[in-house]
Design a protein around this motif. Structure first.
Motif, PDB file in Angstrom:
ATOM      1  N   GLY A   1       0.819  -1.212   0.000  1.00 18.23           N
ATOM      2  CA  GLY A   1       0.000   0.000   0.000  1.00 18.23           C
ATOM      3  C   GLY A   1       0.849   1.257   0.000  1.00 18.23           C
ATOM      4  N   ALA A   2       1.922   1.239   0.805  1.00 20.77           N
ATOM      5  CA  ALA A   2       2.797   2.414   0.889  1.00 20.77           C
ATOM      6  C   ALA A   2       3.481   2.666  -0.454  1.00 20.77           C
ATOM      7  N   LEU A   3       3.877   1.605  -1.133  1.00 20.58           N
ATOM      8  CA  LEU A   3       4.513   1.765  -2.442  1.00 20.58           C
ATOM      9  C   LEU A   3       3.534   2.341  -3.460  1.00 20.58           C
ATOM     10  N   LEU A   4       2.292   1.899  -3.399  1.00 18.33           N
ATOM     11  CA  LEU A   4       1.284   2.459  -4.309  1.00 18.33           C
ATOM     12  C   LEU A   4       1.047   3.935  -4.023  1.00 18.33           C
ATOM     13  N   LEU A   5       0.954   4.280  -2.753  1.00 19.78           N
ATOM     14  CA  LEU A   5       0.805   5.701  -2.410  1.00 19.78           C
ATOM     15  C   LEU A   5       1.987   6.503  -2.946  1.00 19.78           C
ATOM     16  N   GLU A   6       3.192   5.991  -2.727  1.00 18.83           N
ATOM     17  CA  GLU A   6       4.395   6.685  -3.199  1.00 18.83           C
ATOM     18  C   GLU A   6       4.331   6.917  -4.712  1.00 18.83           C
ATOM     19  N   ALA A   7       3.800   5.920  -5.435  1.00 17.24           N
ATOM     20  CA  ALA A   7       3.757   6.027  -6.898  1.00 17.24           C
ATOM     21  C   ALA A   7       2.672   6.991  -7.372  1.00 17.24           C
ATOM     22  N   CYS A   8       1.565   7.046  -6.656  1.00 17.44           N
ATOM     23  CA  CYS A   8       0.395   7.788  -7.159  1.00 17.44           C
ATOM     24  C   CYS A   8       0.300   9.228  -6.645  1.00 17.44           C
ATOM     25  N   VAL A   9       0.552   9.411  -5.377  1.00 16.22           N
ATOM     26  CA  VAL A   9       0.252  10.693  -4.732  1.00 16.22           C
ATOM     27  C   VAL A   9       0.912  11.884  -5.431  1.00 16.22           C
ATOM     28  N   PRO A  10       2.198  11.760  -5.857  1.00 13.73           N
ATOM     29  CA  PRO A  10       2.837  12.952  -6.436  1.00 13.73           C
ATOM     30  C   PRO A  10       2.171  13.476  -7.694  1.00 13.73           C
ATOM     31  N   TRP A  11       1.329  12.682  -8.343  1.00 11.99           N
ATOM     32  CA  TRP A  11       0.687  13.121  -9.582  1.00 11.99           C
ATOM     33  C   TRP A  11      -0.559  13.950  -9.333  1.00 11.99           C
ATOM     34  N   PHE A  12      -0.974  14.038  -8.074  1.00  7.61           N
ATOM     35  CA  PHE A  12      -2.195  14.783  -7.773  1.00  7.61           C
ATOM     36  C   PHE A  12      -1.864  16.210  -7.365  1.00  7.61           C
ATOM     37  N   PRO A  13      -2.795  17.107  -7.641  1.00  5.65           N
ATOM     38  CA  PRO A  13      -2.502  18.523  -7.382  1.00  5.65           C
ATOM     39  C   PRO A  13      -2.448  18.842  -5.885  1.00  5.65           C
TER      40      PRO A  13
ATOM     41  N   GLY B   1      11.548   1.874 -14.424  1.00  6.88           N
ATOM     42  CA  GLY B   1      10.096   1.886 -14.567  1.00  6.88           C
ATOM     43  C   GLY B   1       9.529   3.284 -14.421  1.00  6.88           C
ATOM     44  N   SER B   2       8.214   3.382 -14.586  1.00  5.74           N
ATOM     45  CA  SER B   2       7.557   4.687 -14.674  1.00  5.74           C
ATOM     46  C   SER B   2       7.512   5.410 -13.337  1.00  5.74           C
ATOM     47  N   GLY B   3       7.883   4.728 -12.255  1.00  9.86           N
ATOM     48  CA  GLY B   3       7.946   5.393 -10.959  1.00  9.86           C
ATOM     49  C   GLY B   3       9.363   5.767 -10.574  1.00  9.86           C
ATOM     50  N   GLY B   4      10.291   5.575 -11.526  1.00  7.81           N
ATOM     51  CA  GLY B   4      11.674   5.936 -11.248  1.00  7.81           C
ATOM     52  C   GLY B   4      12.437   4.838 -10.524  1.00  7.81           C
ATOM     53  N   ARG B   5      11.817   3.683 -10.367  1.00  8.28           N
ATOM     54  CA  ARG B   5      12.492   2.554  -9.728  1.00  8.28           C
ATOM     55  C   ARG B   5      12.949   1.566 -10.792  1.00  8.28           C
ATOM     56  N   VAL B   6      14.040   0.853 -10.502  1.00  8.87           N
ATOM     57  CA  VAL B   6      14.440  -0.244 -11.374  1.00  8.87           C
ATOM     58  C   VAL B   6      13.387  -1.345 -11.266  1.00  8.87           C
TER      59      VAL B   6
END
Lengths: 265, 265, 265
Positions: free
Chosen positions: A50-62, A228-233
């Motif tokens: 869950g934390a990894l998903l938040l890390e990937a998604c949250v920065p794209w929101f205003p 990958g698209s989140g900046g992680r290998v």
């Protein structure tokens, strides 16, 4: 005033009716709220995923978005509830079990959500997403500061957050989680690689992967590694599942052999 | 005028494209409509499961919400279509197959949706969610009374609605359905328990469960019983599946042995 | 100006976090955007299945809707990105791999989306849904013409699009895909049947199906054929799965024996 924007991340299952009840509470209080599902398919009780998903998604929101996140095996026990305000002004409400670990860096302000304070004590012990976190999000959406929810705390729970070990000529890390394509995210970020470095060799769990730029460069069944698209290998197989090929998605050691631009000269 | 709010509950599958077509119809007619998915994962053709989800979700939505619910094995046959207006002013459109059973109590007004009346006759026989119920919801959202859809009927289809048998010292019921966590909902409501009663023993399908307040109180693999977030007695296993442990999710007998406050004195 | 309406169709998985990131980009640029998921459950990399879903869903959305569609095994390779404007004024952005085949008919205007033109070059090679198609949708939503994205191209990729062979007394086609109910869609459209024709016999993959109007007319386990809600001939089993019965969902030959109204006289 801008219409409030609230995102939801849970392990409830999209069709379980639980996300809908949370949305009902939000819509009843905030008729103009904009609602976005980040995911309701977090693997059950998997706080790191869950934390990894938040890390990937949250920065794209205003700025101003409120993120409601609930992966909560300890619901109804003595575990605290938190509201985190990060330096970019993001506001996240979640149980205090490490789910917000990526947002607890320098400059984050962490408030406990006092039950029975501005947010009434939950009616039921098992659904704080609806009965505690949604009302907290409503207060924030109405313009309240996080301080209205409860006092600042200095000791939010953090989960171990795997990173990368950078040594001359190599970077080491581990696999963390898989996406639905079977692409496997690792603890190594592109920013962990020395500037301008070439990746010469990738080893993962006893196998070798080939370093590429995108999936389509791979041959059938070939294990690939890429940014990958989140900046992680990430590890991937073209039109197939790296997770299935590797047989595990968490904790497999990953080693990148890197050459510096000078080596190449 | 408030922007209309329409919820959708179906067994179509969220990714099937069918919910999207229903939404297209609604958005084409109601540009400002707010849409919320209750669930598109109702087990196929399981009218009781759909009705239980409606019962759990609908009360959290504000007055004026329109609920479009379609679990409809009889689509295109002679089964009628209904619009129910309950005493709280909720409006629900659904096939007349018992899906709205929880909303048919005293004071509910039940209208048939006359095909070829205010709502044109559906173009296709197999997709009334899009071709009949969505247009009916549009009319309601535009301010029409349910009476515009068709006349009042006195004999809506009801499905058997399992409840609880309350006797001195015990309450009996049965299991009904499971959520995605494997928590099993029963036909016994918290309100069926005598006021102030202590639950001293829980039996379900030959097993014993321990009465607790929340999941986290359980030991590994231990079958628990508690008041769930919908006010029903539920069976659960901490971070595991009660449905898997019990081997069935519907029709297993449940018995609660209760002590009154006086017993305790 | 009308609030923009953007639909999303992908094979990302609804809970993967990828659709959420696309939505974050759209909401950050278009605070008033209305977002609708067509599907995120397209079978991975199945361009034909995605194209069929688009064909089924897109016509139900109002003029002006922007459709963002990504089923994209070639992401990051030399494959082009397209924006198609069809004669009804629909705008669709998608990879140039055939996903938009149903919308490439006479009168469609096809623009390449020039990377590094009005849309900045993507930061990552593997997530053009977020980094290329979402920014393209933003430009369209802000009122830009498709021409701002890139020049017109005459050779968009088309995938083979199975149709029907109409001969005296029969219509032949094939199965294409299954929905989550197990209903199997075929390449034969209702409009391929001679006007007023009666379907006298249906053969599919060595089996016979009975021609009916709706599912409820079938007996237990009986293979049915009918005109589905998208105007295509479909195969179905009442409250069961035709896909499971047939054992395959794509490429099975289908033959309808039809009688003309004159035959019946």
């Amino acid at each position: 005033m801008q219409r409030p924007l609230v995102t939801l991340l849970t392990d409830y299952g999209a069709g379980s009716g639980y996300p809908a009840q949370v949305k009902g509470v939000l819509l009843a209080a905030l008729p103009d709220v904009r609602l976005v599902d980040l995911s309701h398919d977090v693997p059950r009780h998997d706080v790191l995923a869950g934390a990894l998903l938040l890390e990937a998604c949250v920065p794209w929101f205003p700025r101003g978005t409120i993120h409601l996140a609930v992966v909560d095996p300890g619901v109804g026990t003595a575990r605290r509830a938190l509201c985190v305000v990060d330096p970019e002004g993001r506001r996240l409400v979640a149980p205090d079990n490490g789910l917000l670990t990526p947002f607890l860096g320098r400059g984050a302000r962490v408030h406990v959500i006092a039950e029975g304070g501005a947010v009434p004590a939950p009616r039921f012990a098992t659904f704080h997403g609806r009965d505690l976190f949604a009302p907290a999000a409503v207060l924030l959406a109405r313009g309240e500061d996080a301080a209205a929810l409860g006092s600042v705390v200095a000791d939010p729970v953090r989960i171990p957050w795997p990173g990368a070990e950078v040594a001359p000529g190599e970077v080491r890390g581990e696999t963390l989680t898989a996406d639905p394509f079977g692409n496997v995210v690792t603890s190594i970020r592109a920013s962990d690689l020395p500037a301008g470095a070439r990746v010469e060799r990738v080893e993962v769990g006893g196998r070798e992967a080939r370093w590429v730029r995108t999936f389509g460069e791979g041959g059938p069944g070939e294990l690939l590694a890429l940014v990958g698209s989140g900046g992680r290998v990430e590890l991937a197989v073209r039109e197939d599942s790296a997770a299935a090929l590797l047989g595990r998605t968490r904790g497999a050691p990953v080693r990148l052999v890197v050459g510096t631009p000078e080596d190449a000269c």
